[in-house]
Motif scaffolding. Structure first.
Motif, short mmCIF file in Angstrom:
data_model
loop_
_atom_site.label_atom_id
_atom_site.label_comp_id
_atom_site.label_asym_id
_atom_site.label_seq_id
_atom_site.Cartn_x
_atom_site.Cartn_y
_atom_site.Cartn_z
N ALA A 267 -7.83 -10.61 -4.34
CA ALA A 267 -7.88 -9.36 -5.23
C ALA A 267 -7.43 -8.25 -4.37
N LEU A 268 -8.48 -8.25 -3.55
CA LEU A 268 -8.15 -6.89 -2.47
C LEU A 268 -6.82 -6.63 -2.05
N ARG A 269 -6.04 -7.57 -1.49
CA ARG A 269 -4.93 -7.54 -1.27
C ARG A 269 -3.86 -7.19 -2.04
N ALA A 270 -4.06 -7.70 -3.25
CA ALA A 270 -3.20 -7.31 -4.46
C ALA A 270 -3.54 -5.88 -5.04
N LEU A 271 -4.74 -5.38 -5.02
CA LEU A 271 -4.83 -4.08 -5.60
C LEU A 271 -4.32 -3.12 -4.51
N THR A 272 -4.67 -3.41 -3.04
CA THR A 272 -4.16 -2.53 -2.20
C THR A 272 -2.50 -2.10 -2.28
N LEU A 273 -1.81 -3.38 -2.84
CA LEU A 273 -0.51 -3.11 -2.84
C LEU A 273 0.00 -2.39 -4.19
N ALA A 274 -0.86 -2.69 -5.34
CA ALA A 274 -0.71 -1.90 -6.51
C ALA A 274 -1.05 -0.80 -6.48
N TYR A 275 -2.39 -0.26 -5.66
CA TYR A 275 -2.71 1.23 -5.71
C TYR A 275 -2.68 1.46 -4.13
N PRO A 276 -1.55 1.89 -3.58
CA PRO A 276 -1.56 1.91 -1.92
C PRO A 276 -2.44 2.90 -1.42
N GLU A 277 -3.19 4.11 -2.20
CA GLU A 277 -3.97 4.94 -1.69
C GLU A 277 -5.51 4.25 -0.96
N LEU A 278 -5.52 3.01 -1.56
CA LEU A 278 -6.77 2.20 -1.31
C LEU A 278 -6.37 1.41 0.18
N ALA A 279 -5.59 1.53 0.63
CA ALA A 279 -5.25 0.86 2.01
C ALA A 279 -6.05 1.72 3.19
N ALA A 280 -6.47 2.93 2.94
CA ALA A 280 -7.44 3.54 3.90
C ALA A 280 -8.73 3.54 3.81
N THR A 281 -9.02 2.82 2.60
CA THR A 281 -10.58 2.81 2.38
C THR A 281 -11.01 1.21 2.77
N LYS A 282 -12.39 1.20 3.02
CA LYS A 282 -13.06 -0.17 3.43
C LYS A 282 -14.11 -0.57 2.28
N VAL A 283 -13.84 -1.56 2.05
CA VAL A 283 -14.44 -2.23 0.80
C VAL A 283 -15.37 -3.59 1.29
N ASP A 284 -16.82 -3.31 0.83
CA ASP A 284 -17.45 -4.74 1.42
C ASP A 284 -17.59 -5.70 0.16
#
Length: 350
Positions: free
Chosen positions: A314-331
């Protein structure tokens, strides 16, 4: 003691025992409800969509009540609106997309999925051939109008992901809110959108009645795995972390009811589904509804567990859909828990 008096006392004792046998379960249920606290409000993002079928079944079949819960379902036209209601405090728990637990963590709002009922998105994207007569690939959707349930909802994320997967700008299309089947059918009929990204029964209805041609389909386990490279978690019950911490007994009762519903769903026949659902859900087209249900049936979790690979997918898909998430860290460990589900599985032997 006179014999008549003995008979009256004996009958009184027997009557009391009989009444206790009849009313004990009811009193016990009321006692559990009182112990668990006040009424719970559960927000559902599109109650008529199959995405939330296990929740509706838990309510209609009395599984929430059996766990001592007084649950009120509150319907919202889209997942983003149900999420907003949770943030506003007008609902306690939401049946919605797991992805919200990830995205809201980045906004400083801690949500936790407590039971997963969908192990594939159950979403498809279709194009209207008369609006796109020269359509060859998803790349032809650049600059076009795509109907979704609402901005910020899982259908919106799915559409963005599809464009990004093809190397397009996920913001390179116009996303139009289509919260209901009526709105979607009207927009397709009037040619107001070029494509529709939604779940069943809306997609099934659009295919049958408006000539929608599905070009990307995540309504089966196999198709979803091929698209996302693993298990893509979808519908779940999620709540704010403070609620989960302060009301663990209610959370366990909710999860128990949901696991019970998921177990029931594994062996239910079409006639059982028809009997369990309100008539209004099937009034439009019963055969269409049941055919759509048969197609997505396997995507409902058999036990409510979050698969090991699912959060990362899910995180991988979201990072592709919302590129701005790539620079953030999710626990990711803070976005879900299987603890309540494990206890529920022991109770229902699933």
């Amino acid at each position: 003691m006179p014999r008549a008096l003995i008979r009256r006392r004996t009958l009184g004792i027997m009557s009391a025992a009989c009444a206790a046998g009849v009313f004990a379960p009811l009193l016990a249920a009321r006692s559990r409800a009182a112990a668990l606290g006040d009424r719970l409000t559960l927000g559902v993002a599109g109650q008529g969509e199959m995405y939330h079928l296990p929740v509706l079944l838990a309510e209609q079949l009395g599984f929430f009540k059996a766990e001592g819960l007084d649950v009120v379902l509150r319907d919202f036209s889209a997942g983003a609106l149900a999420l907003q209601a949770l943030q506003d405090g007008t609902v306690d728990v939401v049946s919605g997309a797991y992805e919200h637990t990830i995205r809201q963590q980045l906004n400083g709002y801690a949500l936790r999925s407590v039971v997963l009922h969908g192990r594939a998105p159950q979403i498809a994207l279709g194009i209207l051939p008369r609006m796109l007569p020269q359509y060859e690939s998803v790349r032809d959707l650049a600059g076009k109008r795509i109907g979704v349930s609402a901005p910020g909802s899982s259908t919106h994320s799915f559409a963005r992901w599809i464009l990004a997967r093809e190397g397009l700008n996920p913001q390179g299309a116009t996303y139009v809110s289509m919260a209901s089947a009526t709105a979607a059918m009207a927009a397709l009929r009037a040619g107001q959108i070029h494509a529709l990204c939604h779940s069943d029964p809306i997609i099934a209805q659009a295919e049958q009645k408006q000539g929608l041609r599905v070009v990307v389909d995540a309504r089966t386990i196999k198709a979803s795995h091929e698209l996302f490279g693993g298990t893509m978690p979808a519908s779940c019950l999620y709540a704010a972390q403070p609620f989960v911490q302060k009301r663990p007994d209610q959370v366990q009762a909710l999860v128990n009811a949901m696991v019970h519903a998921l177990k029931w769903l594994q062996t239910a026949e079409p006639a059982d589904i028809v009997k369990a659902l309100p008539a209004s859900y099937l009034a439009t087209d019963r055969p269409l509804y049941l055919a759509a249900f048969h197609r997505i049936r396997e995507t409902f979790s058999p036990n409510g567990m979050m698969p090991d690979d699912a959060p990362a997918v899910a995180l991988r898909a979201l990072t592709l859909a919302y590129p701005e998430l790539a620079a953030t860290k999710v626990d990711l460990a803070r976005t879900f828990s299987n603890d309540w589900v494990r206890k529920a599985r022991q109770k229902f032997n699933v």
